[in-house]
Design a protein around this motif. Structure first.
Motif, PDB file in Angstrom:
ATOM      1  N   PHE A  31       0.836  -1.204   0.000  1.00  0.00           N
ATOM      2  CA  PHE A  31       0.000   0.000   0.000  1.00  0.00           C
ATOM      3  C   PHE A  31       0.871   1.254   0.000  1.00  0.00           C
ATOM      4  CE2 PHE A  31      -2.526   3.327   2.004  1.00  0.00           C
ATOM      5  CZ  PHE A  31      -3.799   3.151   1.489  1.00  0.00           C
ATOM      6  N   ASP A  32       1.824   1.302   0.920  1.00  0.00           N
ATOM      7  CA  ASP A  32       2.636   2.507   1.091  1.00  0.00           C
ATOM      8  C   ASP A  32       3.593   2.776  -0.071  1.00  0.00           C
ATOM      9  OD1 ASP A  32       1.457   3.127   3.505  1.00  0.00           O
ATOM     10  OD2 ASP A  32       2.985   2.116   4.712  1.00  0.00           O
ATOM     11  N   SER A  33       4.038   1.727  -0.727  1.00  0.00           N
ATOM     12  CA  SER A  33       5.008   1.911  -1.812  1.00  0.00           C
ATOM     13  C   SER A  33       4.354   2.253  -3.150  1.00  0.00           C
ATOM     14  CB  SER A  33       5.874   0.658  -1.973  1.00  0.00           C
ATOM     15  OG  SER A  33       5.077  -0.462  -2.319  1.00  0.00           O
ATOM     16  N   ALA A  34       3.026   2.155  -3.222  1.00  0.00           N
ATOM     17  CA  ALA A  34       2.327   2.449  -4.472  1.00  0.00           C
ATOM     18  C   ALA A  34       2.160   3.950  -4.662  1.00  0.00           C
ATOM     19  CB  ALA A  34       0.957   1.769  -4.480  1.00  0.00           C
ATOM     20  N   GLN A  35       2.149   4.365  -5.907  1.00  0.00           N
ATOM     21  CA  GLN A  35       1.928   5.765  -6.245  1.00  0.00           C
ATOM     22  C   GLN A  35       0.429   6.053  -6.309  1.00  0.00           C
ATOM     23  OE1 GLN A  35       4.572   7.989  -6.671  1.00  0.00           O
ATOM     24  NE2 GLN A  35       5.743   6.224  -5.943  1.00  0.00           N
ATOM     25  N   ASP A  66      -5.700   4.088  -5.807  1.00  0.00           N
ATOM     26  CA  ASP A  66      -4.582   3.472  -6.526  1.00  0.00           C
ATOM     27  C   ASP A  66      -3.806   2.517  -5.625  1.00  0.00           C
ATOM     28  OD1 ASP A  66      -4.904   4.986  -8.997  1.00  0.00           O
ATOM     29  OD2 ASP A  66      -4.159   6.721  -7.887  1.00  0.00           O
ATOM     30  N   LYS A  67      -3.646   2.916  -4.374  1.00  0.00           N
ATOM     31  CA  LYS A  67      -2.863   2.104  -3.436  1.00  0.00           C
ATOM     32  C   LYS A  67      -3.583   0.797  -3.100  1.00  0.00           C
ATOM     33  CE  LYS A  67      -0.371   5.976  -1.306  1.00  0.00           C
ATOM     34  NZ  LYS A  67       1.000   5.443  -1.376  1.00  0.00           N
TER      35      LYS A  67
END
Length: 199
Positions: free
Chosen positions: A77-81, A86-87
């Motif tokens: 979740f946190d690493s997605a843009q 989107d996450k």
């Protein structure tokens, strides 16, 4: 991990590692305590010194998977843009990627729950329920931070899509279902922003 470092691990840790490998790969009913002890390189007596019963070992197996799995979802979740929509979709995309690995056997919590469906009071069932609730709660908290309307309800809908994807992939062996569920989850989350513009 090499053989030497495995031997140097405490016996209890080796038993949990072995249970993780065997229970996840073959299922809890198909794997005997003797098989776990043999895989761990300990005697059955040593295994029972650390775990009173197979039920206790099954519960510990799920407990050992709880935080690593939650942390993995959080990382995805946190690493997605992008925004929360989107996450959330990114979690499903990463899940699909994992499901395409030949060693993937589905969600260990759901598979265990299926095997223990006639034993609702089993400690492993309670651990599995707590794990699913923890993920749902974490997701709701993230949604609240992002100003999403009805964050608890939206988190529950995403969880339903995720567990549906887990089950359907296990039946069909087709990771595309996770990606489709991800698109549905993204739409639900995006719509929950109401009139807010997409960020």
């Amino acid at each position: 991990m090499n053989a030497r470092s495995s031997i140097d691990k405490p016996a209890r840790e080796r038993v949990i590692d072995a249970a993780n490998r065997l229970f996840y790969r073959e299922g809890i009913r198909a794997v005997s305590v003797d098989a776990v002890a043999a895989d761990a390189g300990v005697t059955k007596k040593t295994l029972y010194y650390h775990f009173k019963s197979k039920d206790d070992l099954v519960a510990e197996y799920l407990t050992s998977r709880d935080q690593p799995n939650l942390k993995l979802f959080e990382t995805w979740f946190d690493s997605a843009q992008g925004d929360a929509a989107d996450k959330v979709e990114a979690i499903f995309v990463e899940l699909a990627r994992s499901a395409r690995h030949p060693k993937w056997r589905g969600c260990g919590f759901l598979r265990t729950a299926a095997e223990l469906a006639n034993l609702p009071g089993h400690p492993a069932m309670k651990i599995g329920s707590a794990h699913k609730k923890a993920f749902e709660g974490w997701l709701a908290a993230r949604f609240l931070q992002d100003g999403i309307d009805s964050p608890e309800a939206i988190a529950r809908q995403v969880v339903l899509l995720m567990d549906g994807a887990f089950s359907t992939m296990l039946v069909h062996r087709d990771a595309d279902y996770a990606e489709e569920a991800g698109r549905a989850a993204k739409s639900i989350v995006r719509a929950s922003f109401g009139a807010q513009p997409s960020r």
